[in-house]
Design a protein around this motif. Structure first.
Motif, mmCIF file in Angstrom:
data_model
loop_
_atom_site.group_PDB
_atom_site.id
_atom_site.type_symbol
_atom_site.label_atom_id
_atom_site.label_comp_id
_atom_site.label_asym_id
_atom_site.label_seq_id
_atom_site.Cartn_x
_atom_site.Cartn_y
_atom_site.Cartn_z
ATOM 1 N N GLU A 25 0.813 -1.216 0.000
ATOM 2 C CA GLU A 25 0.000 0.000 0.000
ATOM 3 C C GLU A 25 0.850 1.272 0.000
ATOM 4 O O GLU A 25 0.509 2.262 -0.616
ATOM 5 N N LYS A 26 1.985 1.203 0.730
ATOM 6 C CA LYS A 26 2.711 2.447 0.981
ATOM 7 C C LYS A 26 4.032 2.607 0.250
ATOM 8 O O LYS A 26 4.488 3.716 0.029
ATOM 9 N N GLN A 27 4.684 1.501 -0.068
ATOM 10 C CA GLN A 27 6.054 1.613 -0.573
ATOM 11 C C GLN A 27 6.127 1.170 -2.022
ATOM 12 O O GLN A 27 6.350 0.000 -2.294
ATOM 13 N N PHE A 28 5.958 2.085 -2.927
ATOM 14 C CA PHE A 28 6.034 1.673 -4.329
ATOM 15 C C PHE A 28 7.337 2.127 -4.992
ATOM 16 O O PHE A 28 7.615 1.826 -6.129
ATOM 17 N N GLY A 29 8.160 2.838 -4.230
ATOM 18 C CA GLY A 29 9.395 3.387 -4.792
ATOM 19 C C GLY A 29 10.334 2.295 -5.279
ATOM 20 O O GLY A 29 10.350 1.185 -4.733
ATOM 21 N N ASN A 30 11.089 2.608 -6.307
ATOM 22 C CA ASN A 30 12.077 1.658 -6.818
ATOM 23 C C ASN A 30 13.326 1.744 -5.928
ATOM 24 O O ASN A 30 13.894 2.818 -5.765
ATOM 25 N N PRO A 31 13.748 0.603 -5.347
ATOM 26 C CA PRO A 31 14.886 0.641 -4.424
ATOM 27 C C PRO A 31 16.165 1.197 -5.057
ATOM 28 O O PRO A 31 17.103 1.559 -4.345
ATOM 29 N N SER A 32 16.216 1.280 -6.375
ATOM 30 C CA SER A 32 17.420 1.836 -7.017
ATOM 31 C C SER A 32 17.316 3.351 -7.215
ATOM 32 O O SER A 32 18.287 3.990 -7.635
ATOM 33 N N SER A 33 16.141 3.934 -6.942
ATOM 34 C CA SER A 33 15.989 5.381 -7.133
ATOM 35 C C SER A 33 16.701 6.148 -6.014
ATOM 36 O O SER A 33 16.721 5.704 -4.868
ATOM 37 N N ALA A 34 17.218 7.314 -6.401
ATOM 38 C CA ALA A 34 18.010 8.087 -5.428
ATOM 39 C C ALA A 34 17.134 8.932 -4.504
ATOM 40 O O ALA A 34 17.597 9.389 -3.460
ATOM 41 N N HIS A 35 15.857 9.140 -4.861
ATOM 42 C CA HIS A 35 15.006 9.994 -4.009
ATOM 43 C C HIS A 35 14.601 9.260 -2.728
ATOM 44 O O HIS A 35 14.879 8.066 -2.568
ATOM 45 N N SER A 36 13.932 10.006 -1.852
ATOM 46 C CA SER A 36 13.694 9.437 -0.524
ATOM 47 C C SER A 36 12.807 8.188 -0.567
ATOM 48 O O SER A 36 13.004 7.254 0.200
ATOM 49 N N GLN A 37 11.834 8.141 -1.502
ATOM 50 C CA GLN A 37 10.982 6.932 -1.642
ATOM 51 C C GLN A 37 11.853 5.716 -1.970
ATOM 52 O O GLN A 37 11.693 4.644 -1.406
ATOM 53 N N GLY A 38 12.758 5.921 -2.917
ATOM 54 C CA GLY A 38 13.653 4.841 -3.331
ATOM 55 C C GLY A 38 14.579 4.437 -2.196
ATOM 56 O O GLY A 38 14.768 3.243 -1.931
ATOM 57 N N ARG A 39 15.124 5.428 -1.508
ATOM 58 C CA ARG A 39 16.072 5.114 -0.418
ATOM 59 C C ARG A 39 15.362 4.383 0.715
ATOM 60 O O ARG A 39 15.928 3.475 1.328
ATOM 61 N N ALA A 40 14.101 4.737 0.955
ATOM 62 C CA ALA A 40 13.340 4.053 2.017
ATOM 63 C C ALA A 40 13.120 2.585 1.635
ATOM 64 O O ALA A 40 13.268 1.681 2.465
ATOM 65 N N ALA A 41 12.791 2.361 0.370
ATOM 66 C CA ALA A 41 12.587 0.976 -0.098
ATOM 67 C C ALA A 41 13.882 0.188 0.025
ATOM 68 O O ALA A 41 13.897 -0.962 0.480
ATOM 69 N N LYS A 42 14.966 0.810 -0.342
ATOM 70 C CA LYS A 42 16.291 0.160 -0.272
ATOM 71 C C LYS A 42 16.622 -0.211 1.176
ATOM 72 O O LYS A 42 17.101 -1.318 1.462
ATOM 73 N N ALA A 43 16.329 0.710 2.081
ATOM 74 C CA ALA A 43 16.631 0.460 3.502
ATOM 75 C C ALA A 43 15.819 -0.732 4.014
ATOM 76 O O ALA A 43 16.321 -1.548 4.797
ATOM 77 N N LEU A 44 14.564 -0.853 3.544
ATOM 78 C CA LEU A 44 13.736 -1.986 3.970
ATOM 79 C C LEU A 44 14.332 -3.305 3.476
ATOM 80 O O LEU A 44 14.356 -4.306 4.196
ATOM 81 N N ILE A 45 14.814 -3.305 2.240
ATOM 82 C CA ILE A 45 15.424 -4.524 1.693
ATOM 83 C C ILE A 45 16.664 -4.908 2.503
ATOM 84 O O ILE A 45 16.857 -6.080 2.852
ATOM 85 N N GLU A 46 17.472 -3.904 2.826
ATOM 86 C CA GLU A 46 18.699 -4.216 3.565
ATOM 87 C C GLU A 46 18.387 -4.725 4.974
ATOM 88 O O GLU A 46 19.083 -5.603 5.489
ATOM 89 N N ALA A 47 17.322 -4.205 5.567
ATOM 90 C CA ALA A 47 16.933 -4.700 6.899
ATOM 91 C C ALA A 47 16.467 -6.155 6.788
ATOM 92 O O ALA A 47 16.801 -7.002 7.630
ATOM 93 N N ALA A 48 15.703 -6.460 5.719
ATOM 94 C CA ALA A 48 15.224 -7.835 5.506
ATOM 95 C C ALA A 48 16.416 -8.769 5.285
ATOM 96 O O ALA A 48 16.476 -9.881 5.823
ATOM 97 N N ARG A 49 17.380 -8.288 4.527
ATOM 98 C CA ARG A 49 18.579 -9.092 4.238
ATOM 99 C C ARG A 49 19.316 -9.431 5.544
ATOM 100 O O ARG A 49 19.739 -10.567 5.760
ATOM 101 N N SER A 50 19.424 -8.421 6.409
ATOM 102 C CA SER A 50 20.137 -8.651 7.681
ATOM 103 C C SER A 50 19.401 -9.655 8.565
ATOM 104 O O SER A 50 20.023 -10.487 9.225
ATOM 105 N N ARG A 51 18.072 -9.593 8.564
ATOM 106 C CA ARG A 51 17.298 -10.537 9.402
ATOM 107 C C ARG A 51 17.528 -11.965 8.927
ATOM 108 O O ARG A 51 17.694 -12.889 9.717
ATOM 109 N N ILE A 52 17.507 -12.144 7.617
ATOM 110 C CA ILE A 52 17.699 -13.498 7.075
ATOM 111 C C ILE A 52 19.133 -13.965 7.332
ATOM 112 O O ILE A 52 19.364 -15.106 7.753
#
Ligand SMILES: Cc1ncc(COP(=O)(O)O)c(C=O)c1O
Length: 378
Positions: A25-52
């Motif tokens: 619903e909330k995070q549609f940004g492309n994780p490769s984009s440099a804007h804040s939407q993209g950076r937020a998506a990227k940060a979520l992926i990195e957090a998921a990666r660390s958990r795994i």
């Protein structure tokens, strides 16, 4: 409905759905984009990666997200083979692998690679001796399934990898799609170069998985493009899927294993008591706790499954996620079953939501159906 096909697919945990829904619903940004939407998506992926990474004891950079187990297996087989072609063209594997390992290996065989299929015993296990005997100077890859999706046999990957590594520099890959969630996975301790894991088998979303890949591995990416996942797997990341996967991993509760194993034992004991002619396949000691693969000699597995389904019970025959083919399973043939017995075999796979009441209803129903099929008085 009573669902005993967890090895094929698992019901999503509500926590997983909640996490995914929020992201969708909330995070549609492309994780490769440099804007804040993209950076937020990227940060979520990195957090998921660390958990795994924390769960499987590897570095976050060693988690490469893929579109499921099939893709991770293809990536390992084709990727290691291509990257090491100057060192040799010999691959060692087993006849009891999932199709997503066997098919890329067949492709390599057609392209000139030589393949050794290690013999398996009647339980589906390979031996350390046969593995060492098979290693040649030009061996570049060894791929051995961890927990078998059909018969549940769990190979001693740590022992196999440790002894192989004394004799070869070949990459060692294992398919742990069915193992994660039931046997604790420790990448460092297993001493392998790559492990395939699969979200869809642990109550996470389907179509997401990962190759846990040792740092600095020589591997050639086979999906190329924008360079995501450290250039190893291009394509805009499946953000909701990856987050759902990480949530599912963090909800794994190994304490449930004993309960699942004891329910499996209850069903197995009742089946053997009522049908002494039934054969339990797989290693009785080193077996996934949720797997029960049974041959009912003289019974057509397909009709048995249909009758069970009509009574609201879901089980399966053949491989976990094949294309519904009625060919006898290559795994059952490899452990020495006849074509006829292979077609008389069904798999029950339990999960964390399976109850004692369900197991008893399954047995009662199975007993009724089989007695009818065997033409016995119920
Ligand atoms: C052992 C094993 N490897 C690989 C796969 C393929 O996973 P997927 O179909 O999710 O890509 C499965 C699926 O059942 C499996 O059981």
């Amino acid at each position: 409905m009573i669902y005993l096909d967890y090895a094929a697919a698992t019901p999503l945990r509500k926590e997983v759905i909640r996490v995914m829904k929020k992201v969708l619903e909330k995070q549609f940004g492309n994780p490769s984009s440099a804007h804040s939407q993209g950076r937020a998506a990227k940060a979520l992926i990195e957090a998921a990666r660390s958990r795994i990474a924390q769960h499987v004891n590897c570095k976050p950079t060693e988690v490469v997200f893929t579109g499921g187990g099939t893709e991770a297996n293809n990536m390992a087989i084709l990727g290691f083979a291509e990257a090491n072609i100057d060192k040799g063209n010999h691959i060692i594997t087993t006849p009891v692998e999932h199709e997503s390992v066997l098919e890329p290996i067949k492709k390599l065989q057609k392209a000139g690679f030589s393949i050794t299929f290690l013999p398996v015993d009647s339980k589906g296990a390979v031996s350390e001796k046969d593995l060492l005997k098979a290693i040649k100077k030009d061996t570049v890859l060894i791929s051995i399934i961890h927990g078998n999706n059909e018969i549940g046999t769990v190979q001693d990957i740590k022992k196999l990898a440790e002894s192989a590594k004394k004799h070869t520099n070949a990459a060692f890959h294992t398919d742990s799609c069915q193992t994660l969630g039931y046997n604790k996975l420790d990448f460092l301790d297993l001493n392998v170069d790559a492990i395939t894991i699969n979200s869809g088998k642990i109550s996470g979303p389907k179509g997401v998985g990962a190759l846990i890949l040792k740092e600095k591995s020589a591997i050639t990416p086979f999906i190329t493009g924008g360079g995501q996942e450290r250039r190893l797997r291009s394509g805009t990341e499946n953000l909701a899927g990856i987050l759902g996967f990480a949530e599912a991993v963090s909800l794994i509760d190994y304490k449930k294993t004993n309960q699942i194993e004891s329910l499996r034992g209850r069903l197995q004991k009742n089946i053997i008591k009522a049908f002494p002619q039934a054969g339990i396949n797989g290693d009785q000691k080193n077996r996934l706790p949720n797997n029960l693969n049974v041959t009912f000699p003289g019974i057509d597995a397909e009709s048995l499954l249909i009758r069970l389904d009509m009574e609201g019970i879901a089980a399966s025959a053949g491989s976990a996620c094949g294309s519904g083919s009625i060919e006898p399973s290559h795994v059952l043939l490899a452990i020495g079953l006849s074509q006829k017995d292979a077609k008389s075999t069904i798999r029950f796979s339990l999960g964390d939501q399976t109850t004692k009441e369900e197991i008893d209803t399954v047995f009662k129903t199975l007993n009724k159906i089989l007695k009818k099929m065997y033409n016995l008085r119920p």
